[in-house]
Write an enzyme that holds these catalytic residues in place. Structure first.
Site, PDB file in Angstrom:
ATOM      1  N   LYS A  50       0.866  -1.187   0.000  1.00  0.00           N
ATOM      2  CA  LYS A  50       0.000   0.000   0.000  1.00  0.00           C
ATOM      3  C   LYS A  50       0.894   1.225   0.000  1.00  0.00           C
ATOM      4  CE  LYS A  50      -4.441   0.942   0.265  1.00  0.00           C
ATOM      5  NZ  LYS A  50      -5.605   0.112  -0.079  1.00  0.00           N
ATOM      6  N   ASP A  73      -7.016   4.212  -4.644  1.00  0.00           N
ATOM      7  CA  ASP A  73      -7.682   4.052  -3.345  1.00  0.00           C
ATOM      8  C   ASP A  73      -8.330   5.422  -3.097  1.00  0.00           C
ATOM      9  OD1 ASP A  73      -7.705   1.982  -0.923  1.00  0.00           O
ATOM     10  OD2 ASP A  73      -7.477   3.934  -0.005  1.00  0.00           O
TER      11      ASP A  73
HETATM   12  N1  GLU Z   1      -7.431   0.127  -2.955  1.00  0.00           N
HETATM   13  C1  GLU Z   1      -8.121  -1.080  -3.237  1.00  0.00           C
HETATM   14  C2  GLU Z   1      -8.091  -1.985  -2.035  1.00  0.00           C
HETATM   15  O1  GLU Z   1      -8.102  -1.506  -0.908  1.00  0.00           O
HETATM   16  C3  GLU Z   1      -7.675  -1.727  -4.533  1.00  0.00           C
HETATM   17  C4  GLU Z   1      -6.225  -2.081  -4.608  1.00  0.00           C
HETATM   18  C5  GLU Z   1      -5.773  -2.582  -5.976  1.00  0.00           C
HETATM   19  O2  GLU Z   1      -6.584  -2.659  -6.880  1.00  0.00           O
HETATM   20  O3  GLU Z   1      -4.581  -2.873  -6.090  1.00  0.00           O
HETATM   21  O4  GLU Z   1      -8.097  -3.179  -2.110  1.00  0.00           O
END
Ligand code: GLU
Length: 445
Positions: A126, A166
């Protein structure tokens, strides 16, 4: 509590004392793992828990950019590469003023288990920044994204780490980030997901998190012999995730009576129509972070400065941000007859709320219910690698299958360990086992 788990948890608390969100996420997972830890002594021997709570790598960097007045601004950028045991690091970028290392570590930790549940080969990561895109011009957002990617590009790659969106990072931001990566590296590869359709984005990716969480709720309802049609639903948020959920709920005949923003919530007693769902996109594009205008347009009520958990509903979908639903909210929901809470934001419920709800109502944890977004990101990676693209129907069918696998895996695992109906434990155990086994097989690394 199991001694080994207790020790690791105490160490995490001591070592990360100033990271409350990270501690909350670790505690929520570790306290459910005793049955597999006890049945598999090889995990303790290989120090699996100690390794799982430590990110493989954390990058923290300066992001300087010039605003429209020619003033130099500086934000802080991060990428937490949490766990690559089952695939390249994968997870979104969050641009929001509340972003700290603690928040990104909790999100990266959660992502590792969530991605494991998707059935696809993706590790957990992340990243993001305390940059706030609200109220910024396109030019400012572009210059920020270019500066952010100038540093980030050294640490990511299609087979290394694949970021996505996100909160605060949508199609526009991913486009600018992708453009800068391509320019710096002189390669056109699937290094980001959530891309625009003309340059490798997958159909259904924008809707995927919201659709996926509703599919998950349908599978839960099926187990209870019930249907989503006719259910009264309260949602929080009005961004991409809430929009996708509202769209699917309206299509399936549920009555969506609430959405919310930082300014308060909308109570639409008649239930949202497709026009209301479409209007959510306009609200978001207005860059104002308010839902109030919805009330006048659709003859609904606006309740200023409050959260939607006080409305009477059958199902609640928190879709906004971590810890948005607390113990008091949980009690209010139950008193008003709510029978199901589908956590759609990452760690959307406080620990108090989860403890109160889990067992009293059917409760879905975010790492299972919201995994549809990253799952379709995984499908975008597959399409990019094959240099092909699938139709919306194909992607949607795959998303549905994946949500079914996640549901069944969480349900069956909970049952196997004597906790039938406990999706929190089931999702944690199922997500954990796959990553832990991969780590054991790969030796001490
Ligand atoms: N931000 C999204 C999550 O919390 C998607 C992450 C992604 O697609 O890599 O899973």
């Amino acid at each position: 509590m199991n001694k080994y788990i207790e020790k690791v948890l105490a160490d995490v608390k001591a070592k990360n004392a100033n990271e409350p969100e990270f501690i909350q996420a670790v505690e929520e997972v570790l306290t459910t793992l005793a049955p597999v830890i006890e049945a598999n002594p090889q995990y303790e021997k290989a120090a699996i828990l100690e390794r799982m709570v430590e990110p493989e790598r954390t990058v923290m960097f300066r992001v300087p950019w010039v605003d429209d007045n020619g003033v130099v601004q500086v934000n802080r950028g991060y990428r937490v590469q949490f766990n690559s045991a089952i695939g390249p690091y994968k997870g979104g970028l969050r641009f929001h003023p509340t972003v700290t290392l603690s928040v990104l570590k909790f999100l990266g930790f959660e992502q590792t288990f969530k991605n494991s549940l998707t059935t696809l080969p993706m590790g957990g990561g992340k990243g993001g920044s305390d940059f706030n895109p609200r109220g910024k011009s396109d030019g400012e957002v572009m210059r920020f994204c270019q500066s952010f990617m100038t540093e980030l590009s050294r640490h990511i790659g299609a087979d290394t780490d694949v970021p996505a969106g996100d909160i605060g990072v949508g199609g526009r931001e991913v486009g600018y980030l992708f453009g800068q990566y391509k320019r710096l590296r002189n390669e056109f590869v699937g290094v980001l997901t959530g891309k625009g359709r003309p340059f490798g984005g997958s159909l259904v990716r924008p809707e995927a998190t919201g659709y996926g969480t509703v599919y998950f709720a349908q599978y839960m309802l099926e187990k209870l012999g019930q249907d989503i049609k006719g259910k009264t639903v309260a949602l929080s948020g009005f961004g991409n995730v809430a929009w996708g959920a509202a769209q699917k709920l309206v299509q399936l005949g549920a009555k969506v009576v609430a959405i919310s923003g930082p300014d308060g919530y909308i109570y639409d007693e008649k239930g949202m129509t497709q026009e209301g769902v479409d209007y959510m996109l306009e609200l978001r594009a207005s860059n104002n972070d308010v839902v109030e205008p919805y009330a006048a347009k659709f003859g609904a009520k606006f309740v200023k400065g409050r959260k939607p958990w006080e409305v009477k509903c059958d199902i609640a979908f928190p879709c906004a941000i971590q810890n948005e639903l607390n113990g008091d909210d949980a009690k209010m929901l139950v008193e008003n007859g709510c029978m199901m809470v589908v956590e759609t934001s990452n760690m959307g419920c406080t620990a108090d709320a989860v403890n109160y709800l889990n067992g009293r109502v059917a409760f879905a944890p975010g790492k299972a219910a919201n995994a549809g977004g990253v799952a379709v990101s995984g499908l975008e990676m597959s399409q990019n690698s094959m240099r092909l693209s699938w139709s919306a129907e194909e992607v949607d069918a795959k998303l549905k299958d994946i949500m079914k696998s996640i549901h069944d895996n969480a349900y069956d695992t909970a049952e196997k360990y004597g906790m039938k109906g406990n999706y929190v434990a089931g999702a944690n155990l199922a997500g954990f086992i796959k990553v832990a086994d991969a780590m054991v097989a790969q030796g001490v690394c």
